[in-house]
Design a protein around this motif. Structure first.
Motif, short mmCIF file in Angstrom:
data_model
loop_
_atom_site.label_atom_id
_atom_site.label_comp_id
_atom_site.label_asym_id
_atom_site.label_seq_id
_atom_site.Cartn_x
_atom_site.Cartn_y
_atom_site.Cartn_z
N ASN A 276 0.84 -1.20 0.00
CA ASN A 276 0.00 0.00 0.00
C ASN A 276 0.88 1.25 0.00
O ASN A 276 2.09 1.18 0.19
CB ASN A 276 -0.92 0.00 1.22
N GLY A 277 0.26 2.41 -0.22
CA GLY A 277 0.98 3.68 -0.15
C GLY A 277 2.13 3.80 -1.12
O GLY A 277 3.12 4.50 -0.84
N GLY A 278 2.03 3.13 -2.26
CA GLY A 278 3.09 3.19 -3.26
C GLY A 278 4.15 2.13 -3.10
O GLY A 278 5.12 2.09 -3.87
N GLY A 279 3.97 1.24 -2.13
CA GLY A 279 4.96 0.20 -1.88
C GLY A 279 5.15 -0.74 -3.05
O GLY A 279 6.25 -1.26 -3.29
N ASP A 280 4.06 -0.99 -3.81
CA ASP A 280 4.16 -1.89 -4.97
C ASP A 280 5.12 -1.33 -6.02
O ASP A 280 5.91 -2.09 -6.62
CB ASP A 280 2.78 -2.14 -5.57
N GLU A 281 5.09 -0.02 -6.25
CA GLU A 281 5.99 0.59 -7.23
C GLU A 281 7.43 0.62 -6.71
O GLU A 281 8.38 0.44 -7.49
CB GLU A 281 5.53 2.01 -7.56
N ILE A 282 7.58 0.85 -5.41
CA ILE A 282 8.92 0.81 -4.81
C ILE A 282 9.52 -0.58 -5.01
O ILE A 282 10.70 -0.72 -5.38
CB ILE A 282 8.84 1.14 -3.31
N THR B 125 5.05 8.41 0.24
CA THR B 125 3.92 8.01 -0.59
C THR B 125 3.87 8.90 -1.84
O THR B 125 4.50 9.96 -1.88
CB THR B 125 2.61 8.15 0.18
N PRO B 126 3.10 8.49 -2.88
CA PRO B 126 2.97 9.34 -4.06
C PRO B 126 2.49 10.75 -3.71
O PRO B 126 2.95 11.74 -4.31
CB PRO B 126 1.94 8.58 -4.91
#
Length: 300
Positions: free
Chosen positions: A13-19, A272-273
Motif C-alpha cells: 500500500n501507499g506506493g509500496g508496490d511501485e517501490i 507516498t505518491p
C-alpha cells in the motif's frame, strides 16, 4: 559464481508496490534474482527447512523483510529462526530491539544518547508509578511493543492514573513502561537512515485534537530540513541499535533545550505518491542505498 537469490516481503500500500518494482529491477541489473511476496505467515518449518510455496527460504542468499502493518507473531517467530541461517535486512536482533521501546531507550541512554526519561516497573509496583507521577507531573504510558502511536496514553494527573490502572491490570501486563511527557511544540523530525548514511527527513505535526504526531493517529506530514545536530543524533541512534535501515523520530525539548530521540523504527515507510508531490524526493536515494546494501551482503 552461481546467481544470487533473495526473498522479499515489502508492504504494497501507499506506493509500496511501485517501490518494490524499482528495487527488483535494480537488483536484476546486478544479476540478483528476487522472489517477492514471501510472507512467512504462510510458511511451514519442517525438519531442517522453512518452506514457502515449495521454496526453501533458508536456501536464499538474503531475506529482505519490510512490512510493519502485516506482521504476525508466527511470522516474527520464523524470522528469528531464519536469521540464524541467512542474512536478513534488518537483522532480527536489531529489529527485535527496535520493536521494544524500553530496550531501545535503555541501550541509547547507555551510549549517551538522550531519550525521554523513563520508568519500567513491575505491574504490582504501583507505588513507584504514583511517586514518579508526583515528580514528573505529566507522563505517557507506552506499550513496549506498539507502533504508529497505538496504545499511547497521556497521563496528566493522579486521577487519570487511577482510572488507567484497572484497565492495564485487566490486560494482564507483566510490567508498565512510562515516559516523562516532554514539553515540545507538537512536531517532530522523522529522519531516514540507510547503511549508515542520511537519506532524508520530513516533519510531522499533531492534529489539534491530539498530541501524537504519528500519521496513523491523525498527524500530518510537512517539509522540514534537519540541522547537523538532528542528523548526527539520528546517525548515532541507528548505529547503536545496529539497524541497516532506520527511521529515527526526534523532538526538541523546550525545557532542557536539547534534541531527544523519541523512537527508532526498523521499518520506516517510503514517501507516498502524495508526499512525493509535496516535495519529499528521497525515495530514489533510499532505493539505491538498499540495493547497494543487498548487493554487498550477498557477495560471497
Amino acid at each position: 559464481m552461481s546467481k544470487r537469490k533473495i526473498g522479499m516481503w515489502l508492504y504494497q500500500n501507499g506506493g509500496g508496490d511501485e517501490i518494490q518494482k524499482k528495487i527488483i529491477t535494480k537488483l536484476n541489473e546486478r544479476d540478483i534474482a528476487v522472489t517477492p511476496g514471501i510472507n512467512l505467515r504462510d510458511a511451514v518449518a519442517k525438519n531442517s527447512h522453512i518452506i514457502w510455496e515449495d521454496k526453501k527460504v533458508d536456501k536464499l542468499d538474503l531475506f529482505f523483510s519490510y512490512n510493519a502493518g502485516e506482521q504476525t507473531q508466527y511470522q516474527v517467530y520464523l524470522s528469528k529462526a531464519l536469521n540464524r541461517i541467512i542474512p536478513m535486512i534488518n537483522s532480527f536482533e536489531s529489529f527485535e530491539l527496535s520493536e521494544d521501546k524500553f530496550q531501545t531507550s535503555y541501550l541509547l541512554r547507555q551510549h549517551g544518547i538522550q531519550t525521554a526519561d523513563y520508568k519500567l516497573c513491575h505491574r504490582d509496583d504501583t507505588h513507584h508509578l504514583k511517586t514518579i507521577m508526583k515528580k514528573w507531573n505529566k507522563m505517557v504510558y507506552k506499550p513496549t511493543d506498539g507502533w504508529g502511536g497505538v496504545g499511547l496514553t497521556k497521563i496528566e494527573n493522579q486521577e487519570t492514573l487511577d482510572m488507567l490502572m484497572p484497565f492495564l491490570n485487566q490486560m494482564d501486563l507483566r510490567y508498565f513502561y512510562v515516559e516523562k511527557f516532554i514539553d515540545y511544540d507538537n512536531t517532530d523530525y522523522r529522519v531516514d537512515i540507510v547503511d549508515g548514511q542520511f537519506v532524508g527527513c520530513y516533519g510531522r505535526k499533531a492534529s489539534g485534537a491530539d498530541w501524537r504526531t504519528n500519521v496513523t493517529s491523525g498527524g500530518s506530514v510537512f517539509m522540514r530540513e534537519p540541522n547537523d545536530d538532528v542528523i548526527n543524533l539520528a546517525l548515532n541512534a541507528t548505529k547503536v541499535t545496529g539497524l541497516d535501515i532506520a527511521g529515527v523520530d526526534i523532538i526538541y525539548d523546550r525545557k532542557k533545550e536539547e534534541y531527544v530521540v523519541l523512537e527508532v523504527n526498523g521499518i520506516p515507510a517510503f514517501a507516498t505518491p502524495e508526499q512525493e508531490k509535496m516535495g519529499l524526493d528521497f525515495n530514489n536515494k533510499k532505493i539505491d542505498l538498499i540495493v547497494d546494501l543487498i548487493d554487498r551482503k550477498t557477495k560471497k
